[in-house]
Design a protein around this motif. Structure first.
Motif, PDB file in Angstrom:
ATOM      1  N   THR A 131       0.833  -1.210   0.000  1.00 23.52           N
ATOM      2  CA  THR A 131       0.000   0.000   0.000  1.00 23.52           C
ATOM      3  C   THR A 131       0.864   1.254   0.000  1.00 23.52           C
ATOM      4  OG1 THR A 131      -1.754  -1.168   1.192  1.00 23.52           O
ATOM      5  CG2 THR A 131      -1.800   1.237   1.241  1.00 23.52           C
ATOM      6  N   THR A 132       1.911   1.252   0.819  1.00 19.07           N
ATOM      7  CA  THR A 132       2.806   2.409   0.886  1.00 19.07           C
ATOM      8  C   THR A 132       3.502   2.646  -0.444  1.00 19.07           C
ATOM      9  OG1 THR A 132       3.190   2.029   3.245  1.00 19.07           O
ATOM     10  CG2 THR A 132       4.794   3.396   2.084  1.00 19.07           C
ATOM     11  N   ALA A 133       3.954   1.563  -1.101  1.00 21.73           N
ATOM     12  CA  ALA A 133       4.608   1.694  -2.404  1.00 21.73           C
ATOM     13  C   ALA A 133       3.640   2.233  -3.450  1.00 21.73           C
ATOM     14  CB  ALA A 133       5.175   0.346  -2.842  1.00 21.73           C
ATOM     15  N   ALA A 134       2.395   1.784  -3.409  1.00 20.79           N
ATOM     16  CA  ALA A 134       1.391   2.246  -4.372  1.00 20.79           C
ATOM     17  C   ALA A 134       1.065   3.717  -4.165  1.00 20.79           C
ATOM     18  CB  ALA A 134       0.135   1.397  -4.262  1.00 20.79           C
ATOM     19  N   GLU A 135       1.016   4.141  -2.916  1.00 22.16           N
ATOM     20  CA  GLU A 135       0.690   5.534  -2.620  1.00 22.16           C
ATOM     21  C   GLU A 135       1.850   6.473  -2.926  1.00 22.16           C
ATOM     22  OE1 GLU A 135      -0.388   5.284   1.448  1.00 22.16           O
ATOM     23  OE2 GLU A 135      -2.486   4.709   1.046  1.00 22.16           O
ATOM     24  N   ALA A 136       3.074   5.928  -2.967  1.00 26.11           N
ATOM     25  CA  ALA A 136       4.245   6.769  -3.215  1.00 26.11           C
ATOM     26  C   ALA A 136       4.228   7.363  -4.618  1.00 26.11           C
ATOM     27  CB  ALA A 136       5.526   5.967  -2.998  1.00 26.11           C
ATOM     28  N   ASP A 137       3.680   6.626  -5.578  1.00 26.27           N
ATOM     29  CA  ASP A 137       3.484   7.160  -6.936  1.00 26.27           C
ATOM     30  C   ASP A 137       2.219   6.518  -7.499  1.00 26.27           C
ATOM     31  OD1 ASP A 137       3.440   7.931  -9.586  1.00 26.27           O
ATOM     32  OD2 ASP A 137       5.608   7.845  -9.803  1.00 26.27           O
ATOM     33  N   ASP A 140       2.096   4.468 -10.908  1.00 26.46           N
ATOM     34  CA  ASP A 140       2.937   3.295 -11.122  1.00 26.46           C
ATOM     35  C   ASP A 140       2.130   1.992 -11.048  1.00 26.46           C
ATOM     36  OD1 ASP A 140       4.978   1.477 -11.293  1.00 26.46           O
ATOM     37  OD2 ASP A 140       6.034   2.131  -9.481  1.00 26.46           O
ATOM     38  N   PRO A 141       2.126   1.176 -12.113  1.00 31.55           N
ATOM     39  CA  PRO A 141       1.416  -0.107 -12.046  1.00 31.55           C
ATOM     40  C   PRO A 141       2.203  -1.205 -11.323  1.00 31.55           C
ATOM     41  CG  PRO A 141       2.394   0.158 -14.202  1.00 31.55           C
ATOM     42  CD  PRO A 141       2.656   1.445 -13.470  1.00 31.55           C
ATOM     43  N   ALA A 142       3.514  -1.021 -11.130  1.00 22.86           N
ATOM     44  CA  ALA A 142       4.329  -2.094 -10.545  1.00 22.86           C
ATOM     45  C   ALA A 142       3.861  -2.520  -9.156  1.00 22.86           C
ATOM     46  CB  ALA A 142       5.804  -1.690 -10.526  1.00 22.86           C
ATOM     47  N   PRO A 143       3.490  -1.589  -8.243  1.00 20.52           N
ATOM     48  CA  PRO A 143       2.973  -2.060  -6.956  1.00 20.52           C
ATOM     49  C   PRO A 143       1.711  -2.902  -7.090  1.00 20.52           C
ATOM     50  CG  PRO A 143       3.576   0.260  -6.833  1.00 20.52           C
ATOM     51  CD  PRO A 143       3.636  -0.124  -8.273  1.00 20.52           C
ATOM     52  N   TRP A 144       0.950  -2.668  -8.124  1.00 21.74           N
ATOM     53  CA  TRP A 144      -0.279  -3.443  -8.318  1.00 21.74           C
ATOM     54  C   TRP A 144       0.036  -4.821  -8.884  1.00 21.74           C
ATOM     55  CZ3 TRP A 144      -4.297  -1.632  -5.840  1.00 21.74           C
ATOM     56  CH2 TRP A 144      -4.279  -0.276  -5.474  1.00 21.74           C
ATOM     57  N   ARG A 145       1.143  -4.949  -9.615  1.00 16.49           N
ATOM     58  CA  ARG A 145       1.596  -6.282 -10.000  1.00 16.49           C
ATOM     59  C   ARG A 145       2.013  -7.052  -8.757  1.00 16.49           C
ATOM     60  NH1 ARG A 145       6.093  -8.678  -8.817  1.00 16.49           N
ATOM     61  NH2 ARG A 145       7.311  -6.871  -9.488  1.00 16.49           N
TER      62      ARG A 145
END
Length: 348
Positions: A131-137, A140-145
C-alpha cells in the motif's frame, strides 16, 4: 532391417548435427539471466555496497513512465538484495520515503514471504508495504503487479483479485507483468481453470499493442497446461499450436539475440519441445542467441542452464534424425535476418 534403420538414424545424426549448430552460440558463450546494459551497472555497484546507481535507474524509469522496465528492474534488484542486503539497507536508511526504495522493499518482502511454510500469514503482514509503495506514486502499475502476486499467495477471493486487476489496468492497460500475475492467479494450479486461463490470455493477446509481450500470454497458458500434472480439462492441440504460432510471430518481430524477449523465447522453446515441433524449436533457439533464462528451465531442473543446454542438444538431434540422408555434404542453414527469418544472399 532394424539394425539398418538404427544405422541410418545414427548416420543422419552424425552428418546433420554439426551443420545444425550454425547460428547457435557455444555452450561456454551462453549467459543465464544476463542483465541488460542499463541494469548491469546498478548490480555491479550494488555488489560494491553502493545503492546510488540503482536509485538513479529506478528514478529514471519512474520519471519517464517506463513501467515495463521499472517492474523488471525492481524485481531483479529485490532478488539481488535477498543475497546481498547491505546496499539496500543503506538506501532505505538514506531515503526511507523514496518511491523507488519503497517499491523494491515491497517486492523483497513478498518474495521472502513466499518462501515460508506460513506463507499466507506472513504475506498478510506485509500488505501495508505494498500500500505504501502504491501511494508513493499513484501512476505506477508495478505495486499493483506485486499486489496481484500477494493476492495469489494469501488465498484472496476473486472479488478482491478483480479489484486489484482493475487498479492495475487503469494505470497501464497493457502492462506485461500485471498480465502475467493475473494469468497465474487464473491458472488451474491456483484459483482458476485451464479454460479460464486460456480465455483470459487470448483476449489480452488480441487486444495487445503491436510487438507487446502480452501477445505471449497464450503460450504462457500453454506452459501452465503442459506442466499441470493432473491433466484435467484437456486443451485441444489446435489451441496449443495457435498459442505457439502467435508467440513465434511475436518473436520474429524482435532481432535475434535481443535480451528483451529472452524469457518469452525460452518459454516458447519449452512449449515447442513439448509439442514436438523440432524445426520451430531449433529456429527459436537461434533467435535466443546467448540469452538463457532461469524460467522455465528452473521448473524442471535445479540446474536451469544445464537443462537448457541439454535440451538444445536434444532438439538438434531430433532435427538431424528427421533430415533426409544425402550423399552430398549438408549445407548449413542461412543465418537469420534482423526479423528472425533466413537471410537471402542480397540481404545486408
Amino acid at each position: 532391417m532394424a539394425l539398418l534403420r538404427a544405422f541410418i538414424r545414427t548416420a543422419r545424426m552424425a552428418r546433420n548435427t554439426s551443420p545444425l549448430a550454425a547460428g547457435l552460440p557455444g555452450d561456454d558463450e551462453m549467459l543465464l539471466d544476463a542483465p541488460d546494459e542499463r541494469l548491469a551497472p546498478a548490480l555491479v555497484a550494488a555488489g560494491r555496497g553502493e545503492y546510488e546507481v540503482a536509485a538513479k535507474l529506478l528514478a529514471t524509469t519512474r520519471e519517464a513512465a517506463e513501467w515495463e522496465d521499472r517492474d523488471r528492474y525492481a524485481t531483479r534488484l529485490a532478488a539481488f538484495a535477498r543475497s546481498r542486503p547491505e546496499w539496500f539497507a543503506l538506501w532505505r536508511y538514506a531515503a526511507p520515503h523514496d518511491p523507488d526504495a519503497l517499491l523494491v522493499k515491497a517486492e523483497l518482502a513478498v518474495c521472502q514471504g513466499w518462501e515460508s511454510p506460513a506463507r499466507a500469514e506472513l504475506l498478510r503482514q506485509v500488505a501495508p508495504l505494498i500500500t505504501t509503495a502504491a501511494e508513493a506514486d499513484p501512476r505506477d502499475p508495478a505495486p499493483w503487479r506485486i499486489a496481484l502476486d500477494h493476492a495469489r499467495g494469501t488465498n484472496a477471493p476473486h472479488t478482491e483479485f478483480e479489484e486489484l486487476w482493475a487498479e492495475a489496468v487503469r494505470r497501464s492497460p497493457h502492462h506485461y507483468g500485471c498480465h502475467v500475475s493475473a494469468l497465474q492467479y487464473l491458472s488451474a494450479a491456483w484459483y482458476g481453470s485451464h479454460r479460464e486461463c486460456f480465455d483470459f490470455a487470448e483476449r489480452a493477446a488480441q487486444d495487445a499493442l503491436p510487438g507487446s509481450l502480452v501477445q505471449a500470454l497464450p503460450v504462457r497458458a500453454a506452459f501452465a497446461y503442459l506442466t499441470e500434472e493432473s491433466g484435467r480439462c484437456a486443451v485441444p492441440r489446435e489451441r496449443l499450436d495457435a498459442a505457439a504460432d502467435l508467440a513465434i510471430a511475436l518473436s520474429q518481430e524482435y532481432a535475434p539475440a535481443d535480451p528483451w524477449p529472452a524469457q518469452v523465447r525460452n518459454l516458447l522453446t519449452y512449449v515447442l519441445i513439448r509439442l514436438e515441433r523440432w524445426e520451430d524449436a531449433l529456429a527459436e533457439l537461434r533467435r535466443i542467441g546467448p540469452y538463457a533464462t532461469s524460467f522455465p528451465w528452473d521448473r524442471i531442473s535445479d540446474d536451469p542452464l544445464g537443462q537448457f543446454l541439454e535440451l538444445r542438444d536434444g532438439v538438434r538431434l531430433e532435427v538431424a534424425a528427421r533430415t533426409p540422408f544425402k550423399l552430398r555434404r549438408a549445407q548449413p542453414p542461412r543465418p537469420l535476418s534482423d526479423h528472425g527469418e533466413p537471410a537471402h544472399p542480397g540481404d545486408h
